[in-house]
Design a protein around this motif. Structure first.
Motif, short mmCIF file in Angstrom:
data_model
loop_
_atom_site.label_atom_id
_atom_site.label_comp_id
_atom_site.label_asym_id
_atom_site.label_seq_id
_atom_site.Cartn_x
_atom_site.Cartn_y
_atom_site.Cartn_z
N VAL A 136 -33.43 19.71 9.14
CA VAL A 136 -34.42 19.43 10.10
C VAL A 136 -35.39 20.74 9.85
CG1 VAL A 136 -35.00 19.84 12.52
CG2 VAL A 136 -33.14 18.34 11.99
N LEU A 137 -35.06 21.72 9.32
CA LEU A 137 -35.86 22.77 9.43
C LEU A 137 -36.86 22.59 8.07
CD1 LEU A 137 -33.59 26.07 9.73
CD2 LEU A 137 -35.56 25.25 11.19
N LYS A 138 -36.25 21.81 6.84
CA LYS A 138 -37.10 21.39 6.01
C LYS A 138 -38.00 20.04 6.17
CE LYS A 138 -33.90 22.75 2.28
NZ LYS A 138 -33.49 22.40 0.97
N THR A 139 -38.18 19.86 7.38
CA THR A 139 -39.28 18.75 7.86
C THR A 139 -40.32 19.39 8.62
OG1 THR A 139 -38.21 18.32 10.03
CG2 THR A 139 -37.42 17.17 8.36
N ILE A 140 -40.31 20.84 8.72
CA ILE A 140 -41.31 21.54 9.18
C ILE A 140 -41.99 22.38 8.58
CG2 ILE A 140 -41.94 23.22 11.15
CD1 ILE A 140 -38.95 22.67 12.22
N TYR A 141 -43.30 22.06 8.29
CA TYR A 141 -44.31 22.66 7.33
C TYR A 141 -45.50 23.72 8.00
CZ TYR A 141 -42.85 19.46 4.04
OH TYR A 141 -41.97 18.74 3.18
N ASP A 171 -42.16 23.39 2.98
CA ASP A 171 -41.69 23.63 4.32
C ASP A 171 -41.18 25.00 4.70
OD1 ASP A 171 -38.40 23.98 3.88
OD2 ASP A 171 -39.17 22.35 2.46
N ILE A 172 -40.98 25.39 5.80
CA ILE A 172 -40.90 26.63 6.33
C ILE A 172 -39.60 27.24 5.62
CG2 ILE A 172 -42.28 26.53 8.30
CD1 ILE A 172 -39.52 26.41 10.00
N TYR A 173 -38.57 26.27 5.57
CA TYR A 173 -37.36 26.93 4.76
C TYR A 173 -37.35 27.16 3.43
CZ TYR A 173 -32.03 27.07 4.09
OH TYR A 173 -31.05 27.68 3.73
N GLU A 174 -38.08 26.53 2.59
CA GLU A 174 -38.41 26.92 1.15
C GLU A 174 -39.42 27.94 0.92
OE1 GLU A 174 -36.65 25.70 -1.10
OE2 GLU A 174 -35.68 24.02 -0.18
N VAL A 203 -40.18 24.70 15.96
CA VAL A 203 -38.75 24.81 15.39
C VAL A 203 -37.49 24.47 16.45
CG1 VAL A 203 -37.24 26.41 14.41
CG2 VAL A 203 -39.43 26.37 13.58
N GLU A 204 -37.85 25.24 17.69
CA GLU A 204 -36.87 25.26 18.72
C GLU A 204 -36.62 23.94 19.13
OE1 GLU A 204 -37.35 27.28 22.80
OE2 GLU A 204 -37.06 28.99 21.24
N GLU A 205 -37.92 22.88 19.38
CA GLU A 205 -37.74 21.48 20.05
C GLU A 205 -36.97 20.64 18.93
OE1 GLU A 205 -41.80 20.63 20.92
OE2 GLU A 205 -41.55 21.57 23.03
N LYS A 206 -37.29 20.98 17.61
CA LYS A 206 -36.79 19.90 16.37
C LYS A 206 -35.23 20.30 16.45
CE LYS A 206 -40.26 18.15 14.04
NZ LYS A 206 -41.03 17.87 12.56
N VAL A 207 -34.86 21.42 16.45
CA VAL A 207 -33.41 21.79 16.45
C VAL A 207 -32.64 21.48 17.67
CG1 VAL A 207 -31.74 23.90 16.36
CG2 VAL A 207 -33.52 23.89 14.80
#
Length: 106
Positions: A16-21, A28-31, A67-71
């Motif tokens: 999910v985190l990898k879908t947030i840019y 994405d924010i993870y990478e 981030v909070e909402e998607k998680v």
């Protein structure tokens, strides 16, 4: 009732985190290395420790909420909170090889 698989849930959270840019960077924010830690307790509550590229980041207000909402949208997650930290401050060294490659830094 079987014990929840926190490792499996951790993987889902990362997906999910990898879908947030970051809107300014096409990675994405993870990478990007903005996620410092993800904690999952036995109650399926998630705490994410993250940073921003700078304290004056234009998405400082909206990115943690996203981030909070998607998680929280992951079925197994009972709750999620995001804690922002600038210790240590984000640097380009925190980016994955994939992110550096994407941005032409390798």
């Amino acid at each position: 009732m079987s014990e929840p698989n926190t490792a499996e849930l951790g993987d889902k959270i990362v997906r999910v985190l990898k879908t947030i840019y970051d809107p300014e960077i096409p990675v994405d924010i993870y990478e990007l290395g903005l996620i410092y830690d993800v904690f999952v307790n036995e109650e399926q509550e998630v705490k994410i420790l993250m940073t921003l590229t700078s304290p004056n980041c234009p998405v400082a207000e909206t990115l943690p909420v996203e981030v909070e909402e998607k998680v929280k949208s992951i079925d197994e997650v009972s709750d999620a909170i995001v804690e922002i930290t600038f210790d240590p401050p984000w640097t380009q060294e925190l980016m994955s090889e994939e992110a550096k490659l994407e941005l032409g830094m390798l």
